[in-house]
Design a protein around this motif. Sequence first.
Motif, PDB file in Angstrom:
ATOM      1  N   TYR A  19       0.840  -1.200   0.000  1.00 37.06           N
ATOM      2  CA  TYR A  19       0.000   0.000   0.000  1.00 37.06           C
ATOM      3  C   TYR A  19       0.875   1.250   0.000  1.00 37.06           C
ATOM      4  CZ  TYR A  19      -3.303   3.608   1.009  1.00 37.06           C
ATOM      5  OH  TYR A  19      -4.012   4.767   0.922  1.00 37.06           O
ATOM      6  N   ARG A  20       1.893   1.253   0.840  1.00 41.50           N
ATOM      7  CA  ARG A  20       2.802   2.405   0.926  1.00 41.50           C
ATOM      8  C   ARG A  20       3.474   2.677  -0.416  1.00 41.50           C
ATOM      9  NH1 ARG A  20       5.592   6.140   0.623  1.00 41.50           N
ATOM     10  NH2 ARG A  20       6.984   7.083   2.113  1.00 41.50           N
ATOM     11  N   ALA A  23       0.906   4.157  -2.796  1.00 41.34           N
ATOM     12  CA  ALA A  23       0.637   5.550  -2.447  1.00 41.34           C
ATOM     13  C   ALA A  23       1.759   6.463  -2.939  1.00 41.34           C
ATOM     14  CB  ALA A  23       0.442   5.689  -0.943  1.00 41.34           C
ATOM     15  N   TRP A  27       1.254   9.512  -5.695  1.00 47.09           N
ATOM     16  CA  TRP A  27       1.633  10.893  -5.397  1.00 47.09           C
ATOM     17  C   TRP A  27       2.341  11.539  -6.581  1.00 47.09           C
ATOM     18  CZ3 TRP A  27       0.803  15.321  -3.751  1.00 47.09           C
ATOM     19  CH2 TRP A  27       1.801  16.289  -3.612  1.00 47.09           C
ATOM     20  N   GLN A  38      -0.243  15.099  -0.110  1.00 41.38           N
ATOM     21  CA  GLN A  38      -0.887  13.799   0.066  1.00 41.38           C
ATOM     22  C   GLN A  38      -0.454  13.260   1.422  1.00 41.38           C
ATOM     23  OE1 GLN A  38      -0.592  10.936  -3.168  1.00 41.38           O
ATOM     24  NE2 GLN A  38      -0.538   9.246  -1.737  1.00 41.38           N
ATOM     25  N   GLU A  40      -1.005   9.930   4.045  1.00 41.29           N
ATOM     26  CA  GLU A  40      -1.472   8.550   4.220  1.00 41.29           C
ATOM     27  C   GLU A  40      -1.244   8.183   5.684  1.00 41.29           C
ATOM     28  OE1 GLU A  40      -2.880   6.768   1.810  1.00 41.29           O
ATOM     29  OE2 GLU A  40      -2.445   8.171   0.179  1.00 41.29           O
ATOM     30  N   CYS A  41      -2.307   7.814   6.387  1.00 39.08           N
ATOM     31  CA  CYS A  41      -2.211   7.499   7.807  1.00 39.08           C
ATOM     32  C   CYS A  41      -2.683   6.074   8.058  1.00 39.08           C
ATOM     33  CB  CYS A  41      -3.070   8.469   8.621  1.00 39.08           C
ATOM     34  SG  CYS A  41      -2.675  10.209   8.335  1.00 39.08           S
ATOM     35  N   TRP A  42      -1.847   5.268   8.692  1.00 39.89           N
ATOM     36  CA  TRP A  42      -2.144   3.879   9.025  1.00 39.89           C
ATOM     37  C   TRP A  42      -2.711   3.833  10.441  1.00 39.89           C
ATOM     38  CZ3 TRP A  42      -1.809   0.062   5.508  1.00 39.89           C
ATOM     39  CH2 TRP A  42      -1.922  -1.250   5.961  1.00 39.89           C
ATOM     40  N   VAL A  67      -6.917   2.759   6.860  1.00 41.52           N
ATOM     41  CA  VAL A  67      -6.111   3.855   6.340  1.00 41.52           C
ATOM     42  C   VAL A  67      -7.015   5.072   6.203  1.00 41.52           C
ATOM     43  CG1 VAL A  67      -4.845   4.719   4.331  1.00 41.52           C
ATOM     44  CG2 VAL A  67      -4.471   2.381   5.130  1.00 41.52           C
ATOM     45  N   SER A  69      -6.693   8.852   4.660  1.00 41.91           N
ATOM     46  CA  SER A  69      -5.771   9.640   3.843  1.00 41.91           C
ATOM     47  C   SER A  69      -6.499  10.791   3.163  1.00 41.91           C
ATOM     48  CB  SER A  69      -5.086   8.754   2.800  1.00 41.91           C
ATOM     49  OG  SER A  69      -5.983   8.351   1.796  1.00 41.91           O
TER      50      SER A  69
END
Length: 119
Positions: A19-20, A23, A27, A38, A40-42, A67, A69
């Motif tokens: 996923y990272r 992302a 971006w 952008q 992205e928060c887990w 997530v 985001s």
Amino acid sequence: MAYVEGFVLAVPRDKKDAYRAMAAKTWQVFKEFGAVRQVECWSDDVPNGQVTDFRRAVQGRADDDVVFSWVEYPSKEVRDAANQKLMEDPRMEDIVREPPFDGKRMILGGFAPILDERT
């Protein structure tokens, strides 16, 4: 004032690195089409609610994390134009061909900020 497109989705824990990486690739394209940020928060501290919560909202399973985001644009017009370009860009097709999450359980929407305080 900026315009924000927000997302909440469930991602299997074992697909965090995938996923990272996805992302990071998105971006590069979002930025090219006018995005200025952008995030992205887990999930780290996502409690179960009595009526609803983030996990239920995305039908999170036992092996999923949530997530949260957002992508920030200078305006809604820039976001709208970017989304049109994103739908037509073959790079996005390659990036999301096999996403590390179930897109049917993703929530998304555009938001006009009404307060933006910073220290």
